[in-house]
Write a protein that holds these residues in place. Sequence first.
Motif, mmCIF file in Angstrom:
data_model
loop_
_atom_site.group_PDB
_atom_site.id
_atom_site.type_symbol
_atom_site.label_atom_id
_atom_site.label_comp_id
_atom_site.label_asym_id
_atom_site.label_seq_id
_atom_site.Cartn_x
_atom_site.Cartn_y
_atom_site.Cartn_z
ATOM 1 N N THR A 24 0.830 -1.202 0.000
ATOM 2 C CA THR A 24 0.000 0.000 0.000
ATOM 3 C C THR A 24 0.863 1.251 0.000
ATOM 4 O O THR A 24 2.052 1.191 0.257
ATOM 5 N N THR A 25 0.249 2.364 -0.292
ATOM 6 C CA THR A 25 0.921 3.660 -0.246
ATOM 7 C C THR A 25 0.008 4.638 0.482
ATOM 8 O O THR A 25 -1.171 4.740 0.180
ATOM 9 N N LEU A 26 0.564 5.342 1.455
ATOM 10 C CA LEU A 26 -0.180 6.375 2.159
ATOM 11 C C LEU A 26 0.098 7.705 1.483
ATOM 12 O O LEU A 26 1.242 8.030 1.187
ATOM 13 N N LEU A 27 -0.945 8.488 1.248
ATOM 14 C CA LEU A 27 -0.824 9.785 0.566
ATOM 15 C C LEU A 27 -1.535 10.851 1.370
ATOM 16 O O LEU A 27 -2.637 10.624 1.874
ATOM 17 N N THR A 28 -0.921 12.032 1.462
ATOM 18 C CA THR A 28 -1.575 13.162 2.100
ATOM 19 C C THR A 28 -1.070 14.461 1.492
ATOM 20 O O THR A 28 0.067 14.545 1.053
ATOM 21 N N ILE A 29 -1.954 15.438 1.450
ATOM 22 C CA ILE A 29 -1.603 16.795 1.045
ATOM 23 C C ILE A 29 -2.166 17.701 2.125
ATOM 24 O O ILE A 29 -3.354 17.616 2.461
ATOM 25 N N SER A 30 -1.323 18.582 2.670
ATOM 26 C CA SER A 30 -1.758 19.389 3.806
ATOM 27 C C SER A 30 -1.235 20.817 3.740
ATOM 28 O O SER A 30 -0.305 21.127 3.000
ATOM 29 N N ASN A 31 -1.872 21.652 4.544
ATOM 30 C CA ASN A 31 -1.341 22.967 4.878
ATOM 31 C C ASN A 31 -1.536 23.131 6.378
ATOM 32 O O ASN A 31 -1.871 22.158 7.064
ATOM 33 N N GLU A 32 -1.382 24.341 6.892
ATOM 34 C CA GLU A 32 -1.482 24.545 8.336
ATOM 35 C C GLU A 32 -2.918 24.410 8.857
ATOM 36 O O GLU A 32 -3.132 24.300 10.061
ATOM 37 N N ASN A 33 -3.905 24.380 7.971
ATOM 38 C CA ASN A 33 -5.301 24.336 8.394
ATOM 39 C C ASN A 33 -5.959 22.971 8.311
ATOM 40 O O ASN A 33 -6.926 22.710 9.020
ATOM 41 N N GLY A 34 -5.485 22.112 7.406
ATOM 42 C CA GLY A 34 -6.131 20.824 7.229
ATOM 43 C C GLY A 34 -5.433 19.972 6.203
ATOM 44 O O GLY A 34 -4.335 20.300 5.742
ATOM 45 N N TYR A 35 -6.097 18.872 5.810
ATOM 46 C CA TYR A 35 -5.469 17.949 4.861
ATOM 47 C C TYR A 35 -6.495 17.055 4.182
ATOM 48 O O TYR A 35 -7.617 16.903 4.656
ATOM 49 N N ILE A 36 -6.048 16.498 3.061
ATOM 50 C CA ILE A 36 -6.782 15.401 2.427
ATOM 51 C C ILE A 36 -5.842 14.209 2.422
ATOM 52 O O ILE A 36 -4.616 14.362 2.464
ATOM 53 N N MET A 37 -6.427 13.021 2.392
ATOM 54 C CA MET A 37 -5.620 11.814 2.511
ATOM 55 C C MET A 37 -6.285 10.667 1.773
ATOM 56 O O MET A 37 -7.468 10.719 1.441
ATOM 57 N N CYS A 38 -5.506 9.633 1.558
ATOM 58 C CA CYS A 38 -6.013 8.420 0.920
ATOM 59 C C CYS A 38 -6.964 7.688 1.865
ATOM 60 O O CYS A 38 -7.252 8.141 2.969
ATOM 61 N N GLY A 39 -7.414 6.533 1.450
ATOM 62 C CA GLY A 39 -8.393 5.757 2.193
ATOM 63 C C GLY A 39 -7.974 5.314 3.577
ATOM 64 O O GLY A 39 -8.820 4.871 4.357
ATOM 65 N N ALA A 40 -6.704 5.458 3.942
ATOM 66 C CA ALA A 40 -6.254 5.058 5.274
ATOM 67 C C ALA A 40 -6.780 5.983 6.372
ATOM 68 O O ALA A 40 -6.747 5.641 7.543
ATOM 69 N N LEU A 41 -7.279 7.148 5.990
ATOM 70 C CA LEU A 41 -7.790 8.113 6.961
ATOM 71 C C LEU A 41 -9.095 7.609 7.574
ATOM 72 O O LEU A 41 -10.009 7.203 6.861
ATOM 73 N N ASP A 42 -9.196 7.657 8.878
ATOM 74 C CA ASP A 42 -10.402 7.221 9.583
ATOM 75 C C ASP A 42 -11.210 8.455 9.981
ATOM 76 O O ASP A 42 -11.044 9.014 11.066
ATOM 77 N N VAL A 43 -12.092 8.906 9.089
ATOM 78 C CA VAL A 43 -12.895 10.105 9.329
ATOM 79 C C VAL A 43 -13.794 9.921 10.543
ATOM 80 O O VAL A 43 -13.964 10.840 11.348
ATOM 81 N N GLU A 44 -14.365 8.755 10.718
ATOM 82 C CA GLU A 44 -15.232 8.500 11.873
ATOM 83 C C GLU A 44 -14.479 8.731 13.189
ATOM 84 O O GLU A 44 -15.011 9.338 14.116
ATOM 85 N N LEU A 45 -13.244 8.273 13.272
ATOM 86 C CA LEU A 45 -12.428 8.489 14.468
ATOM 87 C C LEU A 45 -12.216 9.980 14.707
ATOM 88 O O LEU A 45 -12.328 10.470 15.835
ATOM 89 N N LEU A 46 -11.927 10.730 13.647
ATOM 90 C CA LEU A 46 -11.717 12.169 13.786
ATOM 91 C C LEU A 46 -12.989 12.877 14.247
ATOM 92 O O LEU A 46 -12.921 13.846 15.004
ATOM 93 N N ASN A 47 -14.136 12.397 13.782
ATOM 94 C CA ASN A 47 -15.411 13.022 14.145
ATOM 95 C C ASN A 47 -15.910 12.632 15.529
ATOM 96 O O ASN A 47 -16.768 13.320 16.088
ATOM 97 N N THR A 48 -15.403 11.547 16.081
ATOM 98 C CA THR A 48 -15.910 11.077 17.368
ATOM 99 C C THR A 48 -14.843 11.219 18.457
ATOM 100 O O THR A 48 -14.861 12.187 19.212
ATOM 101 N N ARG A 49 -13.925 10.312 18.518
ATOM 102 C CA ARG A 49 -12.943 10.286 19.614
ATOM 103 C C ARG A 49 -11.984 11.473 19.602
ATOM 104 O O ARG A 49 -11.458 11.839 20.646
ATOM 105 N N LEU A 50 -11.762 12.062 18.427
ATOM 106 C CA LEU A 50 -10.848 13.205 18.339
ATOM 107 C C LEU A 50 -11.573 14.503 17.988
ATOM 108 O O LEU A 50 -10.967 15.479 17.556
#
Length: 100
Positions: A24-50
């Motif tokens: 697999t390959t992990l991909l991300t593009i970011s700046n100081e405000n946020g980021y987009i990422m490949c499918g490895a990102l767990d959006v549910e975790l970010l919306n709940t526990r974090l």
Amino acid sequence: MVSIEPMELNGHSFTAVTVRLPKTTLLTISNENGYIMCGALDVELLNTRLADRKIIAGRAVGVKTIDELLNAPLESVTLEAEKIGITKGMIGEEALLKMI
């Protein structure tokens, strides 16, 4: 292998990171405000526990390169991303430009 490359979109600076892992390959593009990422990102975790971290992020699935990540529709986005107008289905580049 890890690749970290500066990139510019419409005159704004971002950082593209590629991490090649076995099968697999992990991909991300970011700046100081946020980021987009490949499918490895767990959006549910970010919306709940974090949720208290108020992370602005989006996830695209099935992408294998930074160019694909820029041009792919986002499969999911965080609640904080929605607050600044980033929506599911928006392409990566458009979402990044809303993070400025």
